[in-house]
Design an enzyme around this catalytic site. Structure first.
Site, PDB file in Angstrom:
ATOM      1  N   THR A 390       0.899  -1.071  -0.118  1.00 50.19           N
ATOM      2  CA  THR A 390       0.015   0.090   0.151  1.00 50.19           C
ATOM      3  C   THR A 390       0.946   1.242  -0.036  1.00 50.19           C
ATOM      4  OG1 THR A 390      -1.801  -1.071   1.103  1.00 50.19           O
ATOM      5  CG2 THR A 390      -1.741   1.232   1.408  1.00 50.19           C
ATOM      6  N   SER A 462      -8.322  -0.731   5.869  1.00 48.10           N
ATOM      7  CA  SER A 462      -7.894   0.187   6.984  1.00 48.10           C
ATOM      8  C   SER A 462      -7.411   1.387   6.327  1.00 48.10           C
ATOM      9  CB  SER A 462      -6.555  -0.714   7.618  1.00 48.10           C
ATOM     10  OG  SER A 462      -7.245  -1.591   8.476  1.00 48.10           O
TER      11      SER A 462
END
Length: 579
Positions: A390, A462
Site C-alpha cells: 500500500t 484500513s
C-alpha cells in the site's frame, strides 16, 4: 489481513502459509531497523521541512511525485496531479502503485465546496463465497485476486473534478513505461527481492527481472513495453479499455489460465463510488476520512473523540499517561472495527460509533492506572483457541484544493500475478475479508460476520487518507500504508500536530504506537527512546513490543503564512516535490 509494506510485516496466522520463513525474516529485519534507527536508503538526512506556496506533491516515488508537481505547474488542479501520480506509481513503484488494485481518495475542493471521497475499493467476483478459502490457503496466486478498482476510480475522480484532458494525465506514466527510467537503489532492491523469491511466477520474473534475474543496480534503466501498451489504451479509450476492452480480455484469460475467479462480466460490472467522508471534530478542527468499506475514517474519529476527553498536552507527548490513553482508545476502536465494520451495501454500520456521546461512554470505561484486557471488552465475540503493498500520497494546489490518496495491491507486489501481455500486477485483496467464518482468535484473526466474503462485496480496508481543516481551510493532509497499523499511524500524526503543535517533519518522524485489540499488545517505535515510559506502561499491565510502522507522506499548511510544508517519510523513501 494486512496491507503489507514492501518490508513484509506478517501476522502470526501467516506462519501457517507459504513463504512464512522469508516473511518472518523480513519482519525481524524491519523491527531491528526501527530499534536501531537505521536511516532509509535514500532519505534526506538533514531533517529539513520543505516549504512552498504554489503546489506540492509528497509521495514514496520521486519520479511519480515530480510528475504530479509538473501537472500542477501546467495548470492542473490537485485531482489532476493525483491522477497523474497514481498512474506514474504503477510504473515506478510496482510494489504498491497499480492498475490492478484499488484504494480511496479524499478530495477537499475548497472555496466552500464540501469534501468528497472517491472510493475505488476492489470487489469479490461473482463466483466468490464465504467458505472459498481454507485455513492454510496461500495469499499468492490467482484465487485471492479481487476485481480491480483503480482505473475506474481515477476516471470517476477526473469526471468529477478534473481540469486537464485525461490523456494528458496518463501520458507521463506512459512515457516512463515506454522509454524507461533510471531506478534508484531502493527500487532495485525491491525488484531483486521479489524476483529472487517468486520462482513460481515466471511472468513476474520476465517483466520485473533484469533479463529474468535478480540483478538490478541503482542507475539501471527499466523499460516496461507491455505496461506501456496498456497505458496507451487507457489514455486513448479511458477506463472502458480496462473493464470492457482488450485489457479486460487479457485479465479474464489470465484468471482462467491460473484458476482465478474474475470474469469479463465481473470487470464490466465494476463501479467506483462517490461517497460522503466520515466527518469528526477534534479540539476545534474538522477531520475527514474515508467511510466504509474503509474502517479508517470511522476508527480515527472514534479514537479522537475518546482522546478529546483528556488533556494530552498537559500530560506530555511521551508520558506513560498519554501513551496509555492512546493505547486504550485504539483497543476500543479496533474492537468496534471487528464487531461492526464492513461493506455498507451488505452490513449495517451503527451511526453512533463516531458520536461524542458514545466516545464519552468509552472514555469513562478507561482505568487511568491499568490496562484493560482485550478479551474482557468483547464477551459477545467467541475467541478460538490458539506487510506492505500500500502507498499513500498527499497533494495540494495553488488554490488550496487538497487530495489525500491511498492505493494498494494488498501485500507487497500483490498476488505476484502479472497479466500476460498487459504488464501489470494484480492484487490479492480477497485476503482482506474474514477468511474463517466465526473464528476470531487472540493472534489477530477475525471471523466476525460484517466482513465475510460475498459476491460483489467490497472487503474491509484500513486505508485512512485524511484531511484536517480549520475554519474551512486545509491544515493537514496525511495517510499511510501498513495494514491495520494504518489508522494508528494517522492518529499519531494528527495528535502530534493538533495536541503538540509539531511541525510536519517532527510529526512524521516521531515514534508511532499501535494496538489493534488482538493480539493484546502495544507496539511502540519509541521502545528504546522512552524506556521509563515503557517500564510504567508494563507496570500498568501493558505488553509492549517494538515495531517499524507506516509511511506517512504528509503536507501541513501554515495558516498564518499560507505556506505548504511537506515531509516525506524517512522510514522508507520518497520526495517532497513542489514549486
Amino acid at each position: 489481513m494486512p496491507h503489507a509494506h514492501p518490508i513484509l510485516r506478517l501476522s502470526v496466522s501467516l506462519l501457517r502459509r507459504p513463504l512464512a520463513a522469508l516473511a518472518l525474516l523480513a519482519a525481524a529485519v524491519a523491527i531491528l531497523a526501527a530499534l536501531c534507527r537505521l536511516p532509509a536508503q535514500h532519505a534526506r538526512a538533514d531533517g529539513k521541512v520543505e516549504e512552498e506556496g504554489h503546489g506540492m506533491v509528497v509521495a514514496v516515488s520521486p519520479p511519480a511525485a515530480d510528475i504530479g508537481r509538473d501537472i500542477l505547474k501546467r495548470g492542473g488542479n490537485a485531482v489532476d496531479a493525483a491522477i497523474a501520480t497514481e498512474f506514474a506509481l504503477a510504473v515506478t513503484y510496482p510494489a504498491a502503485g497499480n492498475l490492478g488494485g484499488g484504494g480511496f481518495m479524499v478530495v477537499y475542493p475548497g472555496h466552500g465546496a464540501g469534501p468528497v471521497v472517491i472510493e475505488y475499493r476492489e470487489t469479490a467476483p461473482a463466483a466468490a463465497s464465504k467458505t472459498m478459502f481454507r485455513k492454510d490457503d496461500s495469499w499468492l496466486g490467482h484465487k485471492p485476486v479481487g476485481v480491480p478498482g483503480t482505473v475506474r476510480g481515477m476516471a470517476l475522480a477526473h469526471k468529477r473534478f478534473g481540469k486537464l484532458p485525461w490523456k494528458d494525465l496518463v501520458a507521463p506514466a506512459l512515457k516512463l513505461a515506454e522509454d524507461g527510467f533510471l531506478m534508484d537503489a531502493s527500487l532495485a532492491g525491491q525488484l531483486n527481492d521479489v524476483v529472487g523469491y517468486s520462482t513460481e511466477f515466471p511472468e513476474l520474473r520476465r517483466v520485473y527481472g533484469k533479463a529474468g534475474r535478480a540483478d538490478w543496480k541503482a542507475g539501471d534503466r527499466i523499460v516496461q513495453k507491455d505496461l506501456a501498451r496498456s497505458l496507451r489504451l487507457i489514455a486513448d479509450d479511458g477506463a472502458d479499455a480496462f473493464y470492457n476492452g482488450s485489457i479486460a480480455d487479457l485479465i479474464a484469460a489470465e484468471m482462467k489460465a491460473g484458476g482465478g475467479l474474475i470474469t469479463k462480466d465481473d470487470l464490466a460490472a465494476y463501479k467506483a463510488n462517490e461517497r460522503q467522508p466520515i466527518h469528526g471534530t477534534y479540539r476545534g478542527y474538522d477531520v475527514y476520512g474515508p467511510p466504509p468499506p474503509s474502517s479508517g475514517g470511522t476508527c480515527l474519529v472514534e479514537m479522537l473523540n475518546i482522546l478529546e476527553n483528556f488533556d494530552l498536552r498537559k500530560q506530555g507527548r511521551w508520558s506513560p499517561e498519554t501513551l496509555h490513553l492512546m493505547i486504550e482508545s485504539m483497543r476500543r476502536a479496533y474492537l468496534d472495527r471487528a464487531r461492526h465494520l464492513g461493506d455498507p451495501a451488505f452490513t449495517k454500520v451503527p451511526p453512533e460509533l463516531t458520536t461524542k456521546d458514545y466516545a464519552r461512554t468509552l472514555a469513562k470505561g478507561i482505568d487511568l492506572s491499568k490496562a484493560t484486557r482485550s478479551e474482557a471488552l468483547a464477551k459477545d465475540i467467541p475467541l478460538a483457541r490458539e506487510g506492505d503493498s500500500t502507498t499513500h500520497f498527499s497533494v495540494i494546489d495553488k488554490d488550496g484544493m487538497a487530495v489525500a490518496n491511498t492505493t494498494t495491491l494488498e501485500r507487497s507486489f500483490g498476488s505476484r500475478v502479472v497479466v500476460r501481455g498487459a504488464g501489470f500486477l494484480l492484487n490479492d485483496e480477497m485476503i482482506d475479508f474474514n477468511w474463517r467464518p466465526g473464528v476470531t482468535d487472540r493472534s489477530g484473526g477475525i471471523g466476525t460476520e460484517a466482513n465475510l466474503i460475498a459476491p460483489g462485496k467490497r472487503m474491509l480496508s484500513s486505508q485512512t487518507p485524511t484531511i484536517v481543516a480549520k475554519d474551512g481551510k486545509v491544515v493537514l493532509i496525511t495517510g499511510s500504508p501498513g495494514s491495520r497499523t494504518i489508522i494508528n499511524t494517522v492518529l499519531c500524526v494528527v495528535v502530534n500536530v493538533i495536541d503538540f503543535d509539531m511541525d510536519v517533519r517532527a510529526a512524521v518522524d516521531a515514534p508511532r504506537l499501535h494496538q489493534q485489540w488482538f493480539p493484546d499488545e502495544a507496539r511502540f517505535e519509541g521502545i528504546t527512546d522512552y524506556p521509563d515510559a515503557v517500564v510504567k506502561l508494563k507496570a500498568m499491565g501493558h505488553k509492549v513490543t517494538g515495531i517499524r510502522q507506516g509511511d506517512a507522506h504528509t503536507i501541513r499548511v501554515d495558516l498564518k503564512t499560507g505556506a505548504y510544508q511537506g515531509a516525506e517519510d524517512r522510514r522508507i523513501d520518497g520526495k517532497v516535490s513542489a514549486y
